[in-house]
Design an enzyme around this catalytic site. Sequence first.
Site, mmCIF file in Angstrom:
data_model
loop_
_atom_site.group_PDB
_atom_site.id
_atom_site.type_symbol
_atom_site.label_atom_id
_atom_site.label_comp_id
_atom_site.label_asym_id
_atom_site.label_seq_id
_atom_site.Cartn_x
_atom_site.Cartn_y
_atom_site.Cartn_z
ATOM 1 C CE LYS A 54 67.835 25.091 21.253
ATOM 2 N NZ LYS A 54 69.452 25.530 21.662
ATOM 3 C CD GLN A 98 71.929 23.189 23.675
ATOM 4 O OE1 GLN A 98 70.486 23.220 22.827
ATOM 5 N NE2 GLN A 98 72.307 24.568 24.941
ATOM 6 C CG ASP A 121 72.668 29.070 18.890
ATOM 7 O OD1 ASP A 121 71.614 29.858 19.207
ATOM 8 O OD2 ASP A 121 73.032 28.137 19.015
#
Length: 300
Positions: A54, A98, A121
């Site tokens: 990422k 994460q 997200d």
Amino acid sequence: MSAKIIDGKAFAATVREKVASHVVRLKADRGITPGLAVVLVGEDPASQVYVRNKGKQTVECGMQSFEHKLPAETPEADLLALIDRLNADPAVHGILVQLPLPGHMNADAVINAIDPAKDVDGFHISNVGLLGTGQKSMVPCTPLGCLMMLRDHLGNLSGLNAVVVGRSNIVGKPMAQLLLGESCTVTIAHSRTRDIEEVCRRADILVAAVGRPQMIKGDWVKPGATVIDVGINRIDAPEKGDGKTRLVGDCDYESCAEVAGAITPVPGGVGPMTIACLLANTVTACCRANGLPEPEGLTA
Ligand code: NDP
């Protein structure tokens, strides 16, 4: 094999190009550099690989990457304090924590501490509610990537029968909401669904997000259907040598590709689109934060 292969790797490259060219314009016209903060707690090897990828792709698209690595034993209060700082930092337009988090942390509390406008997200309860009511939101990256590929392949999705197998909060449910937003007739199947093969055979669009290697067989697929395989499962591959493994999807690729009109492969299908959509969401969040028009083709 008759199905067209939907090449997620190539499609993801075009998404990243669009992101990069939008970033160039934001910098040149407005002096703004979109920034993505990724927070990793602990040392889960798979999560470390994702976070590294990422960060790398964020920088390659011209954006700023802020990585925060915290030890596994970090108290939840310290993580929440970091999120508060990132929420207040004007250089940070997107925040991703994460998952999975260590067992002593409440993932819902952590995710809901993120400013919804920076929740790239799309897991914050406000974004879930906005998506569910058809309002502008941050859309979870994996379903967004699936939608982009479906639109690209099929054009108008209105009126098509869509079956989503799997009802998780991160894939199945938001995928179903997005397809409903496209005016598909949506069915969500799950582990308690009766006669699931027959349900799947009604699908013009079949999205598999189950986590069961090669569960969906060719005779579950309507001839000509578009099959999106979200699953990523590692299985033994003795044919490659002792102890070797390979990745497979939730669909039995060979038999499904005989019947489907189009299908995403695993690897190289949905997977690459997920990070590309994270970058797209970061640019979208940056534009919204600055009251600028959103980049075309990068949102739901
Ligand atoms: P979850 O385990 O959270 O959800 C799986 C869903 O599948 C559940 O709703 C479950 O039903 C359903 N299910 C399980 N077994 C069956 C069965 N035998 N028949 C019908 N339905 C079943 O998984 P995720 O949604 O997080 O992930 C799904 C897959 O997608 C995994 O392989 C994961 O690795 C992959 N994935 C890929 C991503 C990418 O970037 N490409 C990103 C995220 C996930 P029930 O609710 O009834 O238990």
